[in-house]
Design a protein around this motif. Structure first.
Motif, PDB file in Angstrom:
ATOM      1  N   UNK A  63       0.811  -1.212   0.000  1.00 36.34           N
ATOM      2  CA  UNK A  63       0.000   0.000   0.000  1.00 36.34           C
ATOM      3  C   UNK A  63       0.845   1.263   0.000  1.00 36.34           C
ATOM      4  N   UNK A  64       1.948   1.254   0.747  1.00 35.63           N
ATOM      5  CA  UNK A  64       2.840   2.411   0.733  1.00 35.63           C
ATOM      6  C   UNK A  64       3.415   2.634  -0.669  1.00 35.63           C
ATOM      7  N   UNK A  65       3.760   1.536  -1.342  1.00 40.79           N
ATOM      8  CA  UNK A  65       4.263   1.656  -2.708  1.00 40.79           C
ATOM      9  C   UNK A  65       3.229   2.235  -3.653  1.00 40.79           C
ATOM     10  N   UNK A  66       1.969   1.803  -3.499  1.00 42.27           N
ATOM     11  CA  UNK A  66       0.890   2.350  -4.334  1.00 42.27           C
ATOM     12  C   UNK A  66       0.736   3.840  -4.087  1.00 42.27           C
ATOM     13  N   UNK A  67       0.788   4.239  -2.797  1.00 45.06           N
ATOM     14  CA  UNK A  67       0.655   5.656  -2.463  1.00 45.06           C
ATOM     15  C   UNK A  67       1.795   6.471  -3.077  1.00 45.06           C
ATOM     16  N   UNK A  68       3.018   5.933  -3.033  1.00 46.22           N
ATOM     17  CA  UNK A  68       4.144   6.636  -3.633  1.00 46.22           C
ATOM     18  C   UNK A  68       3.964   6.784  -5.148  1.00 46.22           C
ATOM     19  N   UNK A  69       3.473   5.715  -5.783  1.00 49.71           N
ATOM     20  CA  UNK A  69       3.276   5.778  -7.242  1.00 49.71           C
ATOM     21  C   UNK A  69       2.228   6.815  -7.600  1.00 49.71           C
ATOM     22  N   UNK A  70       1.112   6.835  -6.871  1.00 50.98           N
ATOM     23  CA  UNK A  70       0.064   7.813  -7.160  1.00 50.98           C
ATOM     24  C   UNK A  70       0.543   9.238  -6.873  1.00 50.98           C
ATOM     25  N   UNK A  71       1.330   9.411  -5.817  1.00 55.96           N
ATOM     26  CA  UNK A  71       1.847  10.740  -5.489  1.00 55.96           C
ATOM     27  C   UNK A  71       2.782  11.235  -6.591  1.00 55.96           C
ATOM     28  N   UNK A  72       3.641  10.334  -7.082  1.00 52.14           N
ATOM     29  CA  UNK A  72       4.550  10.737  -8.147  1.00 52.14           C
ATOM     30  C   UNK A  72       3.780  11.059  -9.426  1.00 52.14           C
ATOM     31  N   UNK A  73       2.753  10.291  -9.710  1.00 54.42           N
ATOM     32  CA  UNK A  73       1.949  10.570 -10.903  1.00 54.42           C
ATOM     33  C   UNK A  73       1.256  11.924 -10.779  1.00 54.42           C
ATOM     34  N   UNK A  74       0.723  12.212  -9.583  1.00 55.34           N
ATOM     35  CA  UNK A  74       0.071  13.505  -9.370  1.00 55.34           C
ATOM     36  C   UNK A  74       1.063  14.653  -9.489  1.00 55.34           C
ATOM     37  N   UNK A  75       2.273  14.465  -8.960  1.00 54.05           N
ATOM     38  CA  UNK A  75       3.303  15.500  -9.058  1.00 54.05           C
ATOM     39  C   UNK A  75       3.731  15.705 -10.503  1.00 54.05           C
ATOM     40  N   UNK A  76       3.854  14.614 -11.263  1.00 57.42           N
ATOM     41  CA  UNK A  76       4.214  14.737 -12.674  1.00 57.42           C
ATOM     42  C   UNK A  76       3.127  15.470 -13.449  1.00 57.42           C
ATOM     43  N   UNK A  77       1.864  15.176 -13.142  1.00 53.45           N
ATOM     44  CA  UNK A  77       0.765  15.867 -13.806  1.00 53.45           C
ATOM     45  C   UNK A  77       0.752  17.347 -13.432  1.00 53.45           C
TER      46      UNK A  77
END
Length: 380
Positions: free
Chosen positions: A157-171
């Motif tokens: 779950x922490x990995x999923x949160x990191x991936x979504x956070x990075x995607x949001x930051x990239x967007x």
């Protein structure tokens, strides 16, 4: 003395496998330290077993794949899981077993495809390992196995949160970059409009006048010289505008030098527009962009006077104070081609935006007695 910042920059430019390899090697070495034997994860609560050749293989399977945890996350998770199973079934309980949650977190963060399939297969493998440990005589019980599974799920779950956070930051960064590009295109369009429209309008008016001066060689020579001077000034301004596109060039607009406003008025007069110019006060030493915006206001207003009220009397009044610059350009309706304050409205809209950014006020309206007036109050 070695520059640590330069070393850090070079390290960040290295391939991700090179940057991840040191941690994998460090974990492998730590797992082989005798004093740390038996201090790893003990899932099945089985008694420890001395290290042997199979234990070294388990450590290698658990640690070394961490070097590709970002390049090949699924492969990394598969190999680490296999090594973890050997570690627990062989009762070695090495420190290398902490590689499993790290591999899970990395896979959830960096895996681009088949994440659900990975979860299903990993869960099935964990169930199979739990059943095997239970048959080996594990006393862990269902609650113990479920608790450890929950801990692994948290890592995922922490990995999923990191991936979504990075995607949001990239967007967010993409949106900021797109907004910046749009704003820069609008700024360049305004500059092109101000420069090209004014100079080309003056040249067209002067060229039209030259058609009727063939019988007066002296006046014809003066008019053609005015066209030449206007063209040279247009080239100079366009060169400066192109310099703004140079990455090494500053982003701030060029501030008009003292006397350029007088030159602008004189250029308009030579194009056949009677202009009365009045300037009161002295600009403060530091005006920011206010003086540049005031110049553009006068330039756009005179351009509109040339286009829509050629030959009409035009009055330009500029007042400098310590806090603001006020500009008023009024044109009578007695010319040969009187009309409204602007054609497409692009120039006036750009001026309103320029003045508004500085917190000022701008208006452009028709006069009741004919003609039009442009007013601007620009905080300095």
């Amino acid at each position: 003395m070695m520059d640590l910042r330069r070393v850090a920059r070079r390290w960040r430019r290295c391939d991700v496998m090179v940057r991840d390899l040191p941690f994998a090697l460090l974990l492998a070495v730590a797992s082989l330290v005798p004093v740390l034997h038996g201090h790893g994860t003990q899932l099945g609560d089985l008694p420890d077993r001395p290290m042997d050749a199979l234990a070294f293989a388990a450590v290698a399977l658990e640690c070394l794949p961490l070097a590709v945890r970002r390049r090949l996350p699924s492969v990394c998770l598969a190999l680490v899981s296999l090594g973890f199973a050997v570690d627990q079934l062989g009762r070695y309980h090495t420190v290398a077993s902490i590689a499993l949650p790290i591999a899970l977190l990395s896979t959830a963060t960096h895996s681009a495809h088949h994440r659900r399939t990975t979860v299903v297969l990993a869960s099935a493998a964990y169930v199979a390992l739990s059943v095997a440990l239970d048959r080996y005589g594990s006393t862990e019980g269902l609650a113990g196995f479920a608790t450890f599974y929950l801990a692994l799920a948290i890592a995922w779950g922490i990995g999923v949160w990191l991936r979504l956070s990075r995607a949001a930051e990239a967007e967010r960064r993409r949106h900021i970059a797109e907004t910046t590009r749009t704003a820069e295109r609008a700024r360049i369009a305004r500059e092109l409009h101000d420069v090209v429209t004014h100079h080309v309008t003056a040249m067209v008016v002067q060229a039209e006048a030259a058609r009727y001066l063939t019988a007066a060689p002296e006046r014809l020579e003066q008019t053609l010289s005015a066209v030449t001077d206007t063209g040279r000034r247009a080239i100079t301004d366009l060169r400066h505008l192109l310099d703004l596109l140079n990455p090494d060039h500053g982003t701030e607009p060029r501030t008009p030098a003292a006397g350029e406003l007088h030159a602008l008025v004189e250029q308009t007069r030579r194009a056949g527009q009677p202009v009365e110019f009045t300037e009161e006060g002295r600009p403060p030493e530091t005006t920011g962009s206010a003086e540049f915006v005031a110049y553009r206001v006068v330039q756009e207003a005179l351009t509109n006077a040339l286009k829509h009220a050629h030959g009409s009397r035009t009055a330009v009044q500029v007042h400098h104070s310590t806090t603001e610059i006020t500009v008023e350009v009024s044109t009578d309706g007695s010319g040969s081609n009187t009309g409204s304050a602007g054609g497409s409205g692009r120039g006036l809209a750009g001026l309103r935006e320029r003045v508004g950014v500085l917190g000022g006020e701008f208006s452009a309206e028709n006069r009741e007695e004919g003609g039009f007036v442009v007013r601007a109050r620009i905080p300095a």
